[in-house]
Motif scaffolding. Structure first.
Motif, short mmCIF file in Angstrom:
data_model
loop_
_atom_site.label_atom_id
_atom_site.label_comp_id
_atom_site.label_asym_id
_atom_site.label_seq_id
_atom_site.Cartn_x
_atom_site.Cartn_y
_atom_site.Cartn_z
N UNK A 83 -0.18 -8.52 -6.23
CA UNK A 83 -1.60 -8.49 -5.91
C UNK A 83 -2.33 -7.65 -6.95
N UNK A 84 -3.41 -8.19 -7.46
CA UNK A 84 -4.28 -7.43 -8.36
C UNK A 84 -5.63 -7.25 -7.68
N UNK A 85 -6.18 -6.06 -7.83
CA UNK A 85 -7.43 -5.71 -7.17
C UNK A 85 -8.48 -5.37 -8.21
N UNK A 86 -9.70 -5.80 -7.94
CA UNK A 86 -10.83 -5.54 -8.83
C UNK A 86 -11.96 -4.94 -8.00
N UNK A 87 -12.28 -3.68 -8.29
CA UNK A 87 -13.37 -3.02 -7.58
C UNK A 87 -14.66 -3.13 -8.38
N UNK A 88 -15.76 -3.28 -7.68
CA UNK A 88 -17.06 -3.36 -8.33
C UNK A 88 -18.14 -2.88 -7.39
N UNK A 89 -19.36 -2.76 -7.91
CA UNK A 89 -20.48 -2.41 -7.07
C UNK A 89 -20.98 -0.99 -7.20
N UNK A 90 -20.30 -0.18 -7.99
CA UNK A 90 -20.76 1.18 -8.18
C UNK A 90 -22.05 1.22 -8.97
N UNK B 210 -9.44 -9.58 -4.64
CA UNK B 210 -7.99 -9.60 -4.82
C UNK B 210 -7.49 -10.95 -5.27
N UNK B 211 -6.39 -10.91 -5.96
CA UNK B 211 -5.64 -12.12 -6.26
C UNK B 211 -4.30 -11.99 -5.54
N UNK B 212 -3.67 -13.08 -5.23
CA UNK B 212 -2.41 -13.02 -4.53
C UNK B 212 -2.49 -13.67 -3.17
N UNK B 213 -1.48 -14.41 -2.82
CA UNK B 213 -1.52 -15.22 -1.60
C UNK B 213 -1.43 -14.41 -0.33
N UNK B 214 -0.81 -13.23 -0.39
CA UNK B 214 -0.54 -12.48 0.84
C UNK B 214 -1.65 -11.51 1.20
N UNK B 215 -2.71 -11.49 0.47
CA UNK B 215 -3.76 -10.47 0.68
C UNK B 215 -4.29 -10.48 2.10
N UNK B 216 -4.38 -11.62 2.70
CA UNK B 216 -4.97 -11.69 4.03
C UNK B 216 -4.16 -10.93 5.07
N UNK C 64 -10.24 0.91 -4.70
CA UNK C 64 -9.74 0.16 -3.56
C UNK C 64 -8.23 0.00 -3.70
N UNK C 65 -7.58 -0.10 -2.56
CA UNK C 65 -6.13 -0.19 -2.52
C UNK C 65 -5.72 -1.10 -1.38
N UNK C 66 -4.58 -1.74 -1.51
CA UNK C 66 -4.07 -2.63 -0.46
C UNK C 66 -2.64 -2.22 -0.11
N UNK C 67 -2.31 -2.37 1.15
CA UNK C 67 -0.95 -2.03 1.57
C UNK C 67 -0.31 -3.21 2.27
N UNK C 68 1.00 -3.34 2.10
CA UNK C 68 1.75 -4.46 2.67
C UNK C 68 2.01 -4.23 4.15
N UNK C 69 0.93 -4.06 4.87
CA UNK C 69 1.00 -3.85 6.32
C UNK C 69 -0.36 -4.22 6.87
N UNK C 70 -0.43 -4.63 8.13
CA UNK C 70 -1.69 -5.10 8.68
C UNK C 70 -2.67 -4.00 9.09
N UNK D 108 -2.82 7.99 1.02
CA UNK D 108 -2.80 7.22 -0.23
C UNK D 108 -1.43 6.65 -0.54
N UNK D 109 -0.39 7.42 -0.20
CA UNK D 109 0.98 6.97 -0.50
C UNK D 109 1.37 5.75 0.32
N UNK D 110 0.57 5.41 1.29
CA UNK D 110 0.85 4.24 2.11
C UNK D 110 0.37 2.93 1.52
N UNK D 111 -0.26 3.00 0.36
CA UNK D 111 -0.80 1.81 -0.29
C UNK D 111 0.04 1.41 -1.48
N UNK D 112 0.18 0.11 -1.65
CA UNK D 112 1.09 -0.43 -2.65
C UNK D 112 0.40 -0.93 -3.91
#
Length: 123
Positions: A1-8, A23-29, A95-101, A107-111
């Motif tokens: 997964x790749x993340x792109x933050x914007x809006x600042x 985000x890119x990547x199929x599992x993001x949802x 922004x950060x994403x974690x492999x959990x719902x 912070x260490x909980x994000x992948x």
């Protein structure tokens, strides 16, 4: 997964900004998404986070009552609306994403992490 933050950007105290994380990547949802920030000379701190469905959110005490999330899993985007901004909100936001719902403020909980977007609040 790749993340792109914007809006600042630059905003006056009391104003609002809407940050976006794409985000890119199929599992993001299936992933929870969090926002963190780092001010000059300070450590990284938790801002807010949202669950995979958007139904559960967490916010730092400093952000209580001043934020809202919108999430579109079909478009793979998460937006963080920040209101009543204060000069002490000035920081680089990540922004950060974690492999959990469900979200976590740790912070260490994000992948996966995106690059930052700068928010400057003038007094």
């Amino acid at each position: 997964v790749q993340l792109q933050a914007s809006g600042g950007g630059l905003v006056q105290a009391g104003g609002s900004l809407r940050l976006s994380c794409a985000a890119s990547g199929r599992a993001f949802s299936n992933f929870a998404v969090g926002w963190f920030r780092q001010a000059p000379g300070k450590g990284r701190e938790f801002v807010a986070a949202v669950s995979w469905s958007g139904g559960r959110t967490l916010g730092a005490d400093s952000m209580k009552g001043r934020f809202a999330f919108s999430r579109d899993n079909a478009k793979k985007t998460v937006a963080l609306q920040m209101n009543s901004l204060k000069p002490e909100d000035t920081a680089v936001y990540y922004c950060a994403a974690r492999r959990a719902p469900l979200p976590t403020p740790v912070a260490e909980g994000y992948d996966y992490w995106g690059q930052g977007t700068m928010v400057t609040v003038s007094s």
